[in-house]
Motif scaffolding. Sequence first.
Motif, short mmCIF file in Angstrom:
data_model
loop_
_atom_site.label_atom_id
_atom_site.label_comp_id
_atom_site.label_asym_id
_atom_site.label_seq_id
_atom_site.Cartn_x
_atom_site.Cartn_y
_atom_site.Cartn_z
N ALA A 74 -10.80 6.25 -35.46
CA ALA A 74 -11.12 6.63 -34.08
C ALA A 74 -9.84 6.88 -33.30
O ALA A 74 -8.81 6.24 -33.55
CB ALA A 74 -11.93 5.52 -33.41
N ILE A 75 -9.91 7.80 -32.37
CA ILE A 75 -8.78 8.08 -31.48
C ILE A 75 -9.00 7.31 -30.19
O ILE A 75 -10.08 7.38 -29.59
CB ILE A 75 -8.66 9.59 -31.21
CG1 ILE A 75 -8.39 10.35 -32.52
CG2 ILE A 75 -7.57 9.89 -30.19
CD1 ILE A 75 -8.41 11.85 -32.38
N THR A 76 -8.01 6.57 -29.75
CA THR A 76 -8.17 5.76 -28.55
C THR A 76 -7.84 6.57 -27.30
O THR A 76 -7.18 7.60 -27.36
CB THR A 76 -7.27 4.51 -28.59
OG1 THR A 76 -5.92 4.89 -28.34
CG2 THR A 76 -7.38 3.80 -29.93
N THR A 77 -8.26 6.03 -26.16
CA THR A 77 -7.99 6.69 -24.88
C THR A 77 -6.53 6.52 -24.46
O THR A 77 -6.10 7.15 -23.51
CB THR A 77 -8.90 6.12 -23.79
OG1 THR A 77 -8.81 4.69 -23.80
CG2 THR A 77 -10.35 6.53 -24.03
N SER A 78 -5.78 5.69 -25.17
CA SER A 78 -4.34 5.56 -24.89
C SER A 78 -3.56 6.73 -25.49
O SER A 78 -2.38 6.92 -25.16
CB SER A 78 -3.80 4.24 -25.46
OG SER A 78 -4.39 3.15 -24.80
#
Length: 530
Positions: free
Chosen positions: A354-358
């Motif tokens: 998953a790609i984080t919002t950071s």
Amino acid sequence: MKKIAIRKTSVFMLLFLLLVVSALTGCKSSKEVEKKSSGKDDGSLTLSYWVSNNRPDTLKDYNEMGAYKKLQEVTDVKVEFQHPASGEADQQFNLMMASGELPDVIERIWPSVPGGPEKYIKDKKIVRLNDYIDQHAPNLKKILEENPEWKKMISTDDGSIYSFPFLRQDEVNLTFFGPVLRKDWLDKLGLETPETIDEWHKVLTAFKEQDPNGNGEADEIPLLIDKDALTSNAFVGAFGITNGFYQVDSKVKYGPIQPEYKEFLTLMNKWYEEGLIDKEYVATDDNLKDAKVTNDQLGALMGYTGSSIMRYMQLKEGENPDFKLTGAQYPVFKKGEVPAFNLGENNYNGVGAAITTSNKNIEETVKWMDYKYGEEGFKLFNFGIEGESYEMIDGYPTYTEIVTDNPDGKSMSEGLAMYVPAGWSGPFIQAKEYAEQYTSMPEQQEAIEAWKKGSNERIMPMVSPTQEESSEYASIMNDIGTYKSEMINKFIMGEEPLSKFDDFVKTINSMGIDKATEIQQAALERYNKR
């Protein structure tokens, strides 16, 4: 006066040039800070990447792997991998999420996270990927369009795609675990590979009484089950149930409280009392299991094509050339019946990145991840470096001897791990050619054919409780799981009489199993509507 005017003009020009240079320098510094904060340096991209999956002890981190080294060359993306210590992954993940200090990418089993992956999308911790995949991941987009059932598996009930998934290409990739027996002992005693419960009883009794290891001592251990009796699913499945949740005509049931489960425990207790099950099974860890196999004591266990059949046969090759293992189908009661269950694996097992919002470079990261789902990335992450770890022979990607017969004495799994993660998982599609070569021994092929038998109509798909359901479900099942494991072992070993089975069921009912079943039922219905 003219000279004074000229001097003033020169001073003004000098001041103007200083201001211009200062301004330009300031702009350059701002851009450098922007690049640094976005993870970019001289046009390249640097990603922080947290991975909870188990990796071989031979790898310090994924940067030592040939596939990731080559990927950096091809994409100019540098990766700083973070690997939590064994047993600490969930704790680290929860602390990470609570702190909000997130890496750019998180790779783990996602459906099992508290609240499910949709919770972390709504909490703005990970990115909903649907639009990004449509616009920037043509390889994965094409695969999901061609395999709608895969898309259903990797989506939430709300239709969100939350990770770049690990997908297994073919049936051969899904069949790797089941009952394993000493084939040389069967041959020596003139016995066939068992299919029914009665045939298993006959074989295990012969292993105990007829000295198949030939040392003149009654030291054979006919069957090893694990301490939670979970690997004895091979036997519980004969009763049409499982050790957990299953479904009958889309109605969810919990196996351990069914009348059939008492019959299963009665069988296990009988075999234990007869000395057919390892008396020390509760205390037997992997190292002790290895010792029992390699010391020619153990007749049957639940095992894998690679880490059991291949590894044990390679370990015994020089010492005992007659040592041979085989796989048996999951047991049934009547000869010729199709087993109700086998391993029951899906093409998607929950692992994804998953790609984080950071992440400040989401589009670039999506493009980088998508490379693995294209033709070149598919080859790279399954076979490694052409001319080094594999060769194309008649159009077939064939592992070289550095993988299959490593000159440094590495096993095939260790040889693979130097180049690719195909031996475990990651955000890519595991190729059937990998599985075909990793299970190329005749004994492995024989096992796969036996283990593939099974309808699995009652297996639960990978459902997810909602955020609201998750905490209550986890609380209920954590307590039930602990109690169930303790009582199963007591029933099998005779420390609790089976006359108390009804009390066992009442206790599980009082702990909230009806509510947990209701949550699973709702999750199944949502899954079926995806």
